[in-house]
Structures are given as structure tokens and as C-alpha cells.
Motif scaffolding. Structure first.
Motif, mmCIF file in Angstrom:
data_model
loop_
_atom_site.group_PDB
_atom_site.id
_atom_site.type_symbol
_atom_site.label_atom_id
_atom_site.label_comp_id
_atom_site.label_asym_id
_atom_site.label_seq_id
_atom_site.Cartn_x
_atom_site.Cartn_y
_atom_site.Cartn_z
ATOM 1 N N THR A 31 -1.710 15.748 -10.277
ATOM 2 C CA THR A 31 -1.674 14.477 -9.548
ATOM 3 C C THR A 31 -0.875 13.470 -10.356
ATOM 4 O O THR A 31 -1.097 13.304 -11.556
ATOM 5 N N TYR A 32 0.055 12.790 -9.683
ATOM 6 C CA TYR A 32 0.935 11.826 -10.315
ATOM 7 C C TYR A 32 0.802 10.480 -9.590
ATOM 8 O O TYR A 32 0.749 10.435 -8.360
ATOM 9 N N ALA A 33 0.766 9.397 -10.347
ATOM 10 C CA ALA A 33 0.641 8.050 -9.758
ATOM 11 C C ALA A 33 1.973 7.597 -9.164
ATOM 12 O O ALA A 33 3.045 7.880 -9.714
ATOM 13 N N ILE A 34 1.883 6.947 -8.039
ATOM 14 C CA ILE A 34 3.062 6.323 -7.418
ATOM 15 C C ILE A 34 2.828 4.816 -7.482
ATOM 16 O O ILE A 34 1.797 4.309 -7.037
ATOM 17 N N THR A 35 3.780 4.085 -8.056
ATOM 18 C CA THR A 35 3.658 2.634 -8.197
ATOM 19 C C THR A 35 4.889 1.939 -7.623
ATOM 20 O O THR A 35 5.842 2.606 -7.206
ATOM 21 N N ARG A 41 7.371 7.287 -9.192
ATOM 22 C CA ARG A 41 6.195 8.127 -9.443
ATOM 23 C C ARG A 41 6.313 8.690 -10.844
ATOM 24 O O ARG A 41 7.411 8.790 -11.406
ATOM 25 N N GLU A 42 5.159 9.018 -11.370
ATOM 26 C CA GLU A 42 5.150 9.621 -12.700
ATOM 27 C C GLU A 42 6.018 10.875 -12.681
ATOM 28 O O GLU A 42 6.071 11.599 -11.688
ATOM 29 N N GLY A 84 -0.448 4.767 -4.964
ATOM 30 C CA GLY A 84 -0.686 6.025 -4.270
ATOM 31 C C GLY A 84 -0.674 7.166 -5.245
ATOM 32 O O GLY A 84 -0.434 6.990 -6.438
ATOM 33 N N THR A 85 -0.911 8.364 -4.720
ATOM 34 C CA THR A 85 -0.857 9.562 -5.568
ATOM 35 C C THR A 85 0.090 10.577 -4.945
ATOM 36 O O THR A 85 0.256 10.639 -3.724
ATOM 37 N N TYR A 86 0.678 11.339 -5.807
ATOM 38 C CA TYR A 86 1.578 12.422 -5.430
ATOM 39 C C TYR A 86 0.954 13.682 -6.000
ATOM 40 O O TYR A 86 0.880 13.872 -7.210
ATOM 41 N N THR A 87 0.433 14.491 -5.089
ATOM 42 C CA THR A 87 -0.295 15.676 -5.528
ATOM 43 C C THR A 87 0.431 16.929 -5.102
ATOM 44 O O THR A 87 0.929 17.028 -4.001
ATOM 45 N N THR A 96 0.872 -1.176 0.000
ATOM 46 C CA THR A 96 0.000 0.000 0.000
ATOM 47 C C THR A 96 0.908 1.224 0.000
ATOM 48 O O THR A 96 1.641 1.466 0.959
ATOM 49 N N ILE A 97 0.858 1.970 -1.090
ATOM 50 C CA ILE A 97 1.710 3.151 -1.208
ATOM 51 C C ILE A 97 0.966 4.340 -0.589
ATOM 52 O O ILE A 97 -0.213 4.572 -0.860
ATOM 53 N N ASP A 98 1.691 5.056 0.278
ATOM 54 C CA ASP A 98 1.107 6.211 0.963
ATOM 55 C C ASP A 98 0.966 7.384 -0.014
ATOM 56 O O ASP A 98 1.882 7.663 -0.797
#
Length: 189
Positions: free
Chosen positions: A167-171, A159-160, A186-189, A125-127
Motif C-alpha cells: 500500500t502506497y500513500a497518494i498525496t 504517490r509513494e 488516498g491509497t494505491y494498493t 479527496t484523493i480516490d
């Protein structure tokens, strides 16, 4: 009157049944004669193929109990002496399981089995992270369903690309084939 035959088997002078390998003295009597006919019976070992059962385990679990298939025999598994060995290794893959099996009533051939070690499933689970435009980037963090494997997992968090507001996806991926991960991005906003 019907013919009646009485057959008795002796081994080492004791009355017995001829079920085990060995030499038996045989005495045959008929109801029409007082004469006792004597002969020998030789019971030889039966050829038997025994199979080591295939099994599996998840990476880093203890080996399961190995088992044998002796269904082609006249005896139950408790009538055999046996011990198992397997090819050493704990990483995912297939390893041969062999057995030494003995019972004096059989000439035994053992067909080895296989132990398949499968990847350990881990849920990642990515924060989510939030920053204000032009702030410094923050460290990417995550939680694992089995935290004990954090170092061994070799998790790669990405992350993207981009620094504009949005908003960028974190995988995540793993570099360790002993694990199969499912990622809750997760997301990086």
C-alpha cells in the motif's frame, strides 16, 4: 431679577442655528435693556481625520462593502459624501483602500485602509486505487470541494514510489498560492 440673555442667529436673513460652516449675523438682547447688540459669528471647518476600515476577502470572492470610521466627527456617516478606490489586483496579498470624503464642515484627512485577500480553502479527496501486481499503473484521480477551480488549482498528485505488492500513500500539493488545500490522502494498493 436674574439676567436673561436672548441670542438669535441669522444667515441670509433667516433665523437659524449656527451649526454649519458660514458667517452668521448675531443679535443679542438683555432683559435689562431695550438695546440690540449686533455682531458676526464665523464658523470655520473643523479638522477631521477619517479612517478607511481594514477588511478582508477570500480569493475570487467579490469585494466586501468598504466602510469608514468618522467617529471623531460631530456628524453621522450619512452627512458625508464619499467614494472608495483600491489598488487593483485579485491574487492573495494586501491592497490599499482609499477614499474621497467630503463634508463642507470639515477639513478632511483620509487614512487609507487595507484589503487582505486570503487563499481560498479547497478540500481535496484523493480516490483510492487498486491494481494487481504487474498490471499497468492507473491514473490518479481526485474530487474537489469546489470543482470550478480544477484547472486553476494546479494540483500536483503524487504517490509513494514503489511497484512491489503493498500500500502506497497518494498525496497532493498545489502550485497556486491563491489556494490553501487540505488533503484527504488516498491509497494505491
Amino acid at each position: 431679577d436674574a439676567l436673561e440673555v436672548d441670542i438669535k442667529y441669522y444667515q441670509d436673513g433667516k433665523l437659524t442655528s449656527p451649526i454649519d460652516v458660514g458667517v452668521y449675523d448675531v443679535e443679542i438682547t438683555y432683559n435689562f435693556s431695550s438695546e440690540v447688540f449686533k455682531t458676526k459669528l464665523v464658523v470655520t471647518p473643523k479638522d477631521l481625520t477619517v479612517y478607511v476600515d481594514n477588511t478582508s476577502k477570500v480569493y475570487d470572492d467579490a469585494d466586501p462593502l468598504f466602510t469608514l470610521d468618522v467617529s471623531e466627527s460631530f456628524d453621522s456617516i450619512t452627512d458625508f459624501d464619499y467614494s472608495f478606490t483600491r489598488v487593483l489586483g485579485e491574487n492573495i496579498g494586501t491592497y490599499t483602500i482609499d477614499a474621497e470624503v467630503t463634508n463642507p464642515n470639515y477639513n478632511i484627512t483620509v487614512i487609507p485602509g487595507e484589503l487582505e485577500i486570503t487563499p481560498r480553502p479547497i478540500h481535496v479527496t484523493i480516490d483510492n486505487k487498486v491494481i494487481t501486481y504487474e498490471d499497468s499503473n492507473v491514473a490518479l484521480t481526485y474530487q474537489l470541494s469546489e470543482e470550478a477551480y480544477r484547472l486553476e488549482l494546479g494540483l500536483i498528485i503524487t504517490r509513494e514510489t514503489g511497484n512491489a505488492a503493498g500500500t502506497y500513500a497518494i498525496t497532493a500539493t498545489t502550485s497556486n498560492p491563491n489556494f490553501e488545500i487540505t488533503v484527504e490522502a488516498g491509497t494505491y494498493t
